[in-house]
Design an enzyme around this catalytic site. Structure first.
Site, PDB file in Angstrom:
ATOM      1  N   HIS A  34      15.767 -77.591 -29.263  1.00 35.65           N
ATOM      2  CA  HIS A  34      17.199 -77.419 -29.506  1.00 35.65           C
ATOM      3  C   HIS A  34      17.457 -77.080 -30.968  1.00 35.65           C
ATOM      4  CE1 HIS A  34      18.045 -80.321 -25.889  1.00 35.65           C
ATOM      5  NE2 HIS A  34      17.678 -79.107 -25.496  1.00 35.65           N
ATOM      6  N   LEU A  35      16.583 -76.310 -31.567  1.00 34.95           N
ATOM      7  CA  LEU A  35      16.658 -76.033 -32.993  1.00 34.95           C
ATOM      8  C   LEU A  35      17.951 -75.302 -33.340  1.00 34.95           C
ATOM      9  CD1 LEU A  35      13.586 -75.011 -35.053  1.00 34.95           C
ATOM     10  CD2 LEU A  35      15.805 -74.047 -35.598  1.00 34.95           C
TER      11      LEU A  35
END
Length: 502
Positions: A441-442
């Protein structure tokens, strides 16, 4: 070679980029070029919502970025490299952030992103097949469904009952903006197939929108900036480099590639740019403090066969708490990675309770490894450095064990593999460090904020501070960690940023 002049070049045909290109090209008087490094079309092994084959590092539809979750834990980070981006290869979870997530953005100097102001865009982007009302759309491009009936496995259903037995409230609609609890995971699926933003937003017949040019198999190497203004991009296809000129450039290449392009274009920490021999166009904190969600898998062997039907997503139900997110898988990972999921698997398969840490205190850093555009950037996540994160992860693992031991889930979780129920803090710390993963989920590599915010790279409209005609419209702009994954938020960002660029 220099080619043409488009009104807008959109770099990256991923989750947000397809949305931006489609919305901007809805104006027939505007010429839009969408550039994607990957291929067009939908691969056979990516059609089923069950399949995660495209998320495996090395897959043709995936970028593979080297990184470190901790200094001694290397990790490969896959991101979508195909038209549709990660929305074409990910787990098809389409969960919005909480209202507090977006209101946090507004409080940090971006009032256009307050939750109530975003609701029209949430409605415009979706057709929710389960819920109606003020919070949901019924005519948007992205289908939203929730697992039920044959698409809800027995273990995820038992997980909800176990959460209820432990006093956690029901949350039948995770996208409704209500209080946290346990309920089904929304998914962007239709008839058992994953629906990417390319499939949902881009015209199936290119002739239907002649002012939109979709260029695939083309890698952008840098943004061309002249006298403080973006005037195009340098691109490469088949070994041939071309400068494509435009009146404006919008970067939608994802939180890793967008930041990488900014750095290669001279926008980033000045000292780092000079170290690599790059000219400094704008001293900016690109990649200085990205965020993601640390993740752990509590794996168990089932006590009975597990049905796997076409269209089942991997994690089907979830529990949100203030300190952790728990996701219950209903499909064995071996089946999810198979191009054709079997109809039924044997006894003793492995399922998992996946634990994520919302709003972690840890921050990562993305840096250039080289001035060569073909060299991937360095990703250092900085996980487990804050003591508060370690404390919360220990508590989350212990509560996860409690959920697995609670009927009726206990009847499915025949043998929990690790860690032991009597593990000490020291034991848990060692297990967490050895088994640590990331949720992919960068975000936040080019965060939005006011011009005088030392942490901001862009403003609330996606405009890069100090560089004219250059915007960012993807999860790079998220300014603080979200409480949930950003897949649906990436589509929202595409919608909202397109509205600012019209």
């Amino acid at each position: 070679m220099i080619v043409g002049v488009d009104d807008v070049i959109v770099v990256g045909g991923g989750t947000a980029g397809c949305v931006v290109a489609a919305r901007l090209s809805a104006d027939p008087g505007r010429s839009v070029r969408l550039i994607e490094a990957g291929a067009a079309g939908v691969r056979h092994d990516l059609r089923s919502a069950t399949s995660l084959a495209g998320s495996v590092p090395g897959h043709p539809a995936t970028w593979s970025f080297p990184g470190h979750l901790t200094p001694d834990r290397p990790f490969t980070v896959p991101r979508g490299r195909i038209l549709g981006g990660s929305s074409a290869v990910n787990g098809a979870y389409f969960t919005r952030g909480t209202p507090a997530d977006y209101d946090d953005w507004a409080a940090r100097g971006s009032p256009a992103w307050a939750y109530d102001r975003l609701l029209p865009y949430f409605r415009a982007m979706e057709t929710d097949h389960d819920f109606a009302g003020r919070a949901h759309g019924d005519a948007g491009p992205m289908p939203v469904t929730r697992p039920s009936g044959d698409l809800l496995g027995p273990a995820p259903a038992a997980f909800l009952a176990a959460c209820r037995a432990l006093g956690h409230p029901d949350q039948p609609d995770r996208n409704g903006g209500g209080p946290p609890g346990a309920g089904p995971v929304p998914a962007n699926t239709r008839d058992g197939e994953r629906v990417s933003t390319a499939a949902a937003y881009l015209p199936a017949d290119p002739a239907a929108r002649p002012n939109l040019t979709v260029t695939t198999g083309t890698t952008v190497r840098r943004v061309v900036i002249e006298r403080g203004r973006a005037v195009g991009v340098e691109a490469e296809a088949g070994g041939v480099r071309t400068v494509l000129r435009a009146g404006a450039v919008i970067l939608c290449a994802g939180a890793v590639n967008t930041a990488h392009l900014l750095l290669l274009s001279g926008i980033g920490p000045a000292a780092d740019l000079r170290r690599h021999g790059l000219p400094v166009v704008r001293d900016a904190p690109v990649g200085a403090s990205f965020t993601d969600h640390p993740q752990l898998w509590l794996t168990y062997r089932t006590a009975a066969p597990v049905p796997v039907r076409p269209g089942m997503i991997l994690t089907q139900t979830a529990l949100d708490t203030p300190d952790a997110e728990y996701l219950s898988t209903g499909v064995p990972m071996a089946a999810a990675l198979a191009p054709e999921p079997p109809a039924r698997v044997a006894d003793g398969v492995e399922l998992a309770l996946v634990i994520g840490l919302p709003r972690p205190e840890s921050r990562g850093r993305l840096r250039l490894a080289s001035a060569d555009p073909d060299a991937p950037p360095r990703l250092d996540y900085g996980y487990l450095e804050p003591a508060a994160d370690r404390t919360r992860l220990r508590a989350a693992v212990r509560h996860g064990r409690e959920i697995l031991a609670t009927p009726p889930l206990r009847d499915h979780a025949g043998t929990v593999l690790a860690p032991g129920a009597d593990a000490t803090d020291r034991d848990l710390d060692a297990w967490i460090r050895a088994n640590l993963q990331t949720a992919f989920h960068l975000s936040g590599t080019a965060p939005m904020g006011a011009a005088d915010d030392p942490h901001a790279v862009t403003d609330q409209y996606g405009r890069v501070h100090g560089v004219a005609a250059l915007r960012v419209a993807d999860t790079s702009v998220i300014p603080v960690p979200m409480r949930r994954g950003p897949a649906a938020t990436a589509v929202l960002i595409g919608e909202r940023m397109a509205s600012f660029a019209t």
